[in-house]
Design a protein around this motif. Sequence first.
Motif, mmCIF file in Angstrom:
data_model
loop_
_atom_site.group_PDB
_atom_site.id
_atom_site.type_symbol
_atom_site.label_atom_id
_atom_site.label_comp_id
_atom_site.label_asym_id
_atom_site.label_seq_id
_atom_site.Cartn_x
_atom_site.Cartn_y
_atom_site.Cartn_z
ATOM 1 N N THR A 31 30.996 -121.058 -5.975
ATOM 2 C CA THR A 31 29.648 -120.817 -6.490
ATOM 3 C C THR A 31 29.452 -119.330 -6.717
ATOM 4 O OG1 THR A 31 28.805 -120.663 -4.250
ATOM 5 C CG2 THR A 31 28.713 -122.832 -5.293
ATOM 6 N N ALA A 32 28.517 -119.010 -7.588
ATOM 7 C CA ALA A 32 28.273 -117.616 -7.928
ATOM 8 C C ALA A 32 27.498 -116.901 -6.824
ATOM 9 C CB ALA A 32 27.507 -117.526 -9.242
ATOM 10 N N ALA A 33 26.559 -117.594 -6.168
ATOM 11 C CA ALA A 33 25.736 -116.961 -5.135
ATOM 12 C C ALA A 33 26.458 -117.044 -3.783
ATOM 13 C CB ALA A 33 24.397 -117.675 -5.046
ATOM 14 N N PRO A 34 26.324 -116.002 -2.968
ATOM 15 C CA PRO A 34 26.950 -116.054 -1.642
ATOM 16 C C PRO A 34 26.231 -117.074 -0.742
ATOM 17 C CG PRO A 34 25.649 -114.088 -1.850
ATOM 18 C CD PRO A 34 25.651 -114.746 -3.203
ATOM 19 N N GLN A 35 26.999 -117.719 0.090
ATOM 20 C CA GLN A 35 26.410 -118.702 0.999
ATOM 21 C C GLN A 35 25.795 -118.008 2.199
ATOM 22 O OE1 GLN A 35 29.472 -121.440 2.025
ATOM 23 N NE2 GLN A 35 29.251 -122.613 0.136
ATOM 24 N N VAL A 36 24.675 -118.545 2.659
ATOM 25 C CA VAL A 36 23.994 -118.011 3.830
ATOM 26 C C VAL A 36 24.394 -118.858 5.032
ATOM 27 C CG1 VAL A 36 21.761 -117.550 4.901
ATOM 28 C CG2 VAL A 36 22.080 -117.182 2.450
ATOM 29 N N VAL A 37 24.939 -118.220 6.040
ATOM 30 C CA VAL A 37 25.324 -118.927 7.251
ATOM 31 C C VAL A 37 24.239 -118.673 8.290
ATOM 32 C CG1 VAL A 37 27.036 -119.138 9.079
ATOM 33 C CG2 VAL A 37 27.752 -118.691 6.725
ATOM 34 N N HIS A 38 23.609 -119.739 8.727
ATOM 35 C CA HIS A 38 22.545 -119.637 9.727
ATOM 36 C C HIS A 38 23.147 -120.000 11.075
ATOM 37 C CE1 HIS A 38 18.339 -119.438 10.863
ATOM 38 N NE2 HIS A 38 18.535 -120.492 11.614
#
Length: 126
Positions: A31-38
């Motif tokens: 994916t183009a957007a970075p993934q947010v790790v919670h």
Amino acid sequence: MSNLPEPAPVVRLPDGTYAYADHLPAIHQPTAAPQVVHQHIHQAPPDRTVQRIALGSGIGAGTVAAGVYFGPLLVGALTAIAANLALLAFLAVALSWGVVTVVKSVGGADGKAAGKAVRRARRNGR
């Protein structure tokens, strides 16, 4: 045989084993957007934290378990002791009443005279 389901497709993997094609992992699409790790970081598991808050500092679960176990045990032991003491008190009253009754019935004129003397002495204050 048109009412039967389609057979699951089986593929041969490069290592020579067979696997169902519908269970293979999907191809990863970047994916183009970075993934947010919670991510949650705890100092202790939540249940231990709740125990420590509920029990107060310096007391452990072993103390609570001992109270839960020995509390009813102590109540049962005290109840048994109280029942034994009540039975012994009843026996003492019954036996003393029996002894008094037998002594009154067996005693003759001398016993009655002694009883009168005791009554007179009590009245006179000697």
